[in-house]
Every structure is written in C-alpha cells, then in structure tokens.
Design a protein around this motif. Structure first.
Motif, short mmCIF file in Angstrom:
data_model
loop_
_atom_site.label_atom_id
_atom_site.label_comp_id
_atom_site.label_asym_id
_atom_site.label_seq_id
_atom_site.Cartn_x
_atom_site.Cartn_y
_atom_site.Cartn_z
N LEU A 37 0.93 -1.14 -0.03
CA LEU A 37 -0.05 -0.05 0.17
C LEU A 37 0.96 1.16 -0.10
O LEU A 37 1.60 1.42 1.07
CB LEU A 37 -0.93 -0.20 1.34
N PRO A 38 0.71 2.20 -1.10
CA PRO A 38 1.51 3.48 -0.87
C PRO A 38 0.67 4.32 0.22
O PRO A 38 -0.43 4.25 0.14
CB PRO A 38 1.29 3.98 -2.29
N ALA A 39 1.52 4.93 0.97
CA ALA A 39 1.09 5.84 2.00
C ALA A 39 0.13 6.93 1.46
O ALA A 39 -0.59 7.42 2.15
CB ALA A 39 2.35 6.35 2.87
N PRO A 40 0.42 7.68 0.33
CA PRO A 40 -0.36 8.78 0.04
C PRO A 40 -2.00 8.21 -0.11
O PRO A 40 -2.77 9.29 -0.46
CB PRO A 40 0.19 9.12 -1.52
N LEU A 41 -2.31 6.93 -0.19
CA LEU A 41 -3.78 6.61 -0.41
C LEU A 41 -4.61 7.22 0.78
O LEU A 41 -4.02 7.21 1.88
CB LEU A 41 -3.65 5.05 -0.42
N SER A 42 -5.74 7.41 0.61
CA SER A 42 -6.51 8.06 1.66
C SER A 42 -6.74 6.98 2.99
O SER A 42 -6.45 5.58 2.73
CB SER A 42 -8.07 8.14 1.22
N SER A 43 -6.93 7.55 3.84
CA SER A 43 -7.01 6.78 5.18
C SER A 43 -7.95 5.73 5.09
O SER A 43 -7.83 4.67 5.44
CB SER A 43 -7.12 7.82 6.56
N ASP A 44 -9.23 5.89 4.65
CA ASP A 44 -10.27 5.18 4.29
C ASP A 44 -9.91 3.80 3.67
O ASP A 44 -10.13 2.80 3.85
CB ASP A 44 -11.35 5.62 3.72
N ILE A 45 -9.26 3.90 2.61
CA ILE A 45 -8.64 3.00 1.83
C ILE A 45 -7.60 2.18 2.60
O ILE A 45 -7.64 0.77 2.42
CB ILE A 45 -8.13 3.43 0.52
N LEU A 46 -6.72 2.67 3.29
CA LEU A 46 -5.50 2.06 3.85
C LEU A 46 -6.43 1.20 5.06
O LEU A 46 -5.97 0.28 5.26
CB LEU A 46 -4.63 3.16 4.40
N ARG A 47 -7.27 1.84 5.67
CA ARG A 47 -8.01 1.22 6.67
C ARG A 47 -8.69 -0.23 5.97
O ARG A 47 -8.61 -1.16 6.69
CB ARG A 47 -9.17 1.97 7.45
N ALA A 48 -9.40 0.08 5.07
CA ALA A 48 -9.96 -1.11 4.32
C ALA A 48 -9.12 -1.96 4.05
O ALA A 48 -9.40 -3.63 4.17
CB ALA A 48 -10.92 -0.62 3.30
N ARG A 49 -8.10 -1.85 3.28
CA ARG A 49 -7.16 -2.83 2.80
C ARG A 49 -6.39 -3.54 4.04
O ARG A 49 -6.28 -4.61 4.08
CB ARG A 49 -6.17 -2.33 2.10
N LEU A 50 -5.89 -2.80 5.13
CA LEU A 50 -5.31 -3.26 6.05
C LEU A 50 -6.38 -4.16 7.01
O LEU A 50 -5.54 -5.35 7.61
CB LEU A 50 -4.81 -2.43 7.17
N GLN A 51 -7.47 -3.89 7.00
CA GLN A 51 -8.43 -4.81 7.64
C GLN A 51 -8.47 -6.37 7.23
O GLN A 51 -8.67 -7.14 7.82
CB GLN A 51 -9.76 -4.19 7.54
N GLU A 52 -8.41 -6.44 5.88
CA GLU A 52 -8.55 -7.78 5.43
C GLU A 52 -6.96 -8.24 5.16
O GLU A 52 -6.74 -9.47 4.35
CB GLU A 52 -9.17 -7.76 3.89
N ALA A 53 -5.92 -7.75 5.34
CA ALA A 53 -4.48 -8.15 4.95
C ALA A 53 -3.87 -9.21 5.92
O ALA A 53 -4.25 -9.37 7.21
CB ALA A 53 -3.50 -6.77 4.83
N ASP A 54 -3.14 -10.24 5.57
CA ASP A 54 -2.43 -11.21 6.43
C ASP A 54 -1.29 -10.32 6.70
O ASP A 54 -0.99 -10.24 8.01
CB ASP A 54 -2.24 -12.21 5.33
#
Lengths: 234, 234
Positions: free
Chosen positions: A150-167
């Motif tokens: 995940l590139p850090a410049p992505l929005s916090s909402d996108i980061l949150r959603a993707r981190l929730q489902e990541a291993d």
C-alpha cells in the motif's frame, strides 16, 4: 547501431546488495544517468559510488519535488531527449534505480519515453520490500499469506479497508504521511503487529515501534511492515 | 565462538542476479545447505554452481513434496540438527534460498528452528516478483497502485474477491492450480490484462497469454501477473 538503455536495479542501499549483472552493466556503460534532488545529491549515485572504476559521462536527472506532476514530467522529457542523443550515437546508457526499476520506481517514466524507439534492458534489483523484512529479521509473507503493498499517499479510508483484510502488509513511501498512517494502524489495534523502518540496509538504518517515531520526521524512504499473524514461521 | 547461519537470497534463476553480498558469504562459508527434491537435483544448487570456487561440505535438505506438512517438518527438524552441529563447532553455514529468503521462502522453517540459539544473518535477494515484471518488460506497480500478492493455492472465491479489488496482482506458485486460477481470471474478464510466466530469468523462461498455456503443464515456479490499468507508465 543505436545504444541500449539499461535500467539497473541497484538495490535498497547497501552497495553490496547490487547484483553481478547490474554491476557489469554499470561498469561497461559509458554514460550514467540517475535521479537527483533539484539542488543536491543523488542517493542512487552515492549507493554505487564504491563500484565506479572509471570516469563516465554523467546525467543527473533533477526531479522537482512538487505535488503537481507537470514539472517532474518536464524533467523526464528533457532527460529522455538527452539520453536519446547518446543512444542515437551508439552509446549505452545505464540508468540507476534504487531498489527495483519496476517496483514503484521512477524508471518507468524514462522507460515509457524511450522504449518505443530504442532497445531497453531492465535488470531487476533487491527491493526495499524484502530488504525491510530482512532488517526486521522477520519473514514478510509465508505459505498462503496474502501480501498487500500500500502506498502511504492513499486515503486513510482505503488504507483502513485494505489493512483490515490483509494477512501481511507493507506501507511504502511513508514520509510526510506518517502521522496519518500511524493513526489508522492504532485505530485498527494493529500497532503491536507493526514496525517502522527507515533507510533499510543503509548505515543510518533505523527501526522503531510506531509509538516511538517522532512526528513529521519520517523520510521518504521509510516503510511500515505489518504481520497480522505475528511471527510467520511459528 | 559458534558459527553464523547465513540465509542467502540467490535471486530468481539467472546466476548473475545474485548480489555481491550473497556471493561473498557463499564463497567464504565452509558449509553449504540447500533444498533439494527427494530423489533429484537442487535448483538452488544449480543456480549458484558457476560461483563455486572451492569444494564445500554440502547438506542437501530433501523435502518430501506431500500435501501433509509433517514429512516436510521432519525434514527441517533433521536439517536444523545437522546444521547446528556445524554452527556449534564454529563453522558458518550458508543456506541457499531461491529468490528472497523472507518472501514466501522455505528458509523461514530453518530460521524458526535455529535463530533462537545461533546467530543468523539474512541477505535479501531479487524476488521472482520483480524478476517476472522485468521479463514481461512491464512495470509491476507504480505511483499509488495497490499491489496484491496471492498464493495460487487459495480458494477460487478468495482469489476472485481479491482480484476484483486489485490494481495490480501477482499470483504465485501457480503450478498445479493453473487451470482453476485461469478460470477465475477469465470469469473476471481480466485475461487480456494477465500474463503467464515460468522460470523467469532462467534459460528456459517462457511467457504466454493465459489461453496458450497447456493444461496441467505449469511448473511450481510459475506466476501470473495482472495489471488492471494496462501499461502503468502511460
């Protein structure tokens, strides 16, 4: 016969993490090009300095660090013109790329401008992704883990959603986004599964827990690695 | 003084894609260990063969290719005991790891067994991930792309869900899962955004459109790369 453009992955920072292949191309090409700060040094040039055995023609591609993309695009346009002049004469040009040229690298901007007209050979390199895992002494991903980058410049909402489902996850290019990204990770309760690392494999490498990283102090070359399952090898 | 266990990333297959650092450790360690087929050769050993300048003590770690994990675990248990014997005597042991040791590598099984008792140094390597992108002459990920790395043994439902939301994706360890993974990609209409590649950077490298890959013929070291946005550099 026109020359070849070599896109050389030079690895994450330790000069010994260059490959034999990149080293050979680096030493045989008469022209060297590399990204550089607008009025300062080139990290890529510094990384390979111990391997320079003979003087070269050098092209510093000075990239303005602006939010708008037009000034950087213009810098790549100019660099492509300058590089093409050497290729046209039959000289090979080696472009230095930190990490791997095709892994979030700026090399693709030159590649897109030059590859249709001239021969291009890309040499893959050790990416910051696996270099950070090595420095943390912790497997990045194992077995059937899904790894999300995940590139850090992505929005916090996108980061949150993707981190929730990541291993396991790697957050790249943290830099000035650090405080915001850290807050997302704490919101998710993942702070104990995360480690911050800057300048992996370089002499000034730093590894910290998220809570210990000073606000507004993260350099561009910093990353956060997260393993939800903890130590993957157990 | 006990010895050090070196986990050496030797890169994706081209012997010249080893790093200077791994090469130095490889050449200085008196003992070499590597994974091997139960009754056959070791790909890792073959990759570094051109760099062997002196005879070594060699430990072939023969991993049974069974679905159940117990036989492989036993093989790692035995290897850890054998390796520890040399470390205990003060001899360094270099373990060869295809690609990068901490990127879906089997090295972590040795690491988990040895790291608590002995000094371990891991040298990152060029991973198959970026090697495949290089061979395809196409940037793997750029700008703010989210890159998702998916092991092919995951269920079709999980693969489908993750591919639907990916910007770019790499499906690893395709092998005997090829036909099922291909069907998921066609179902999603992503077949023209995908490329199949096996044995990247080796002499027998193959690149194909998905429709051209013969059923049941994909080796373990095959990968599918998908870019939803097409050519990332445009």
């Amino acid at each position: 016969m026109t020359g070849t453009l070599y896109g050389l992955g030079i690895g994450p920072g330790d000069p010994d993490l260059i490959t034999l292949k990149a080293l050979k191309r680096l030493q045989s090409a008469p022209v060297l090009a590399y990204p550089a700060l607008e009025d300062g040094d080139s990290l890529a040039r510094a990384i390979i300095a111990p391997h320079l055995t003979a003087p070269k023609i050098e092209i510093a591609i000075r990239i303005p660090m602006t939010i708008e993309r037009a000034p950087a695009q213009a810098a790549y346009d100019n660099a492509a013109v300058e590089i093409s002049r050497y290729l046209e004469k039959g000289d090979d040009v080696a472009v230095l790329c930190e990490g791997d040229p095709f892994f979030y690298g700026s090399f693709m901007y030159l590649f897109g401008r030059v590859a249709e007209k001239y021969k291009v050979e890309v040499v893959p390199g050790v990416s910051s992704l696996t270099a950070c895992a090595t420095s943390l002494q912790s497997p990045l991903s194992a077995r059937n883990d899904i790894l999300t980058v995940l590139p850090a410049p992505l929005s916090s909402d996108i980061l949150r959603a993707r981190l929730q489902e990541a291993d396991s996850a790697a957050i790249m290019k943290v830099g000035r986004h650090f405080a915001r990204v850290r807050d997302v990770i704490f919101d998710l309760g993942l702070e104990n599964n995360a480690r911050y690392i800057e300048r992996a494999t370089m002499e000034n490498e730093k590894i910290m827990a998220l809570a210990d990283v000073p606000k507004n102090a993260a350099p561009y070359f910093s990353m956060i690695l997260i393993h939800k399952r903890g130590q993957a090898w157990k």
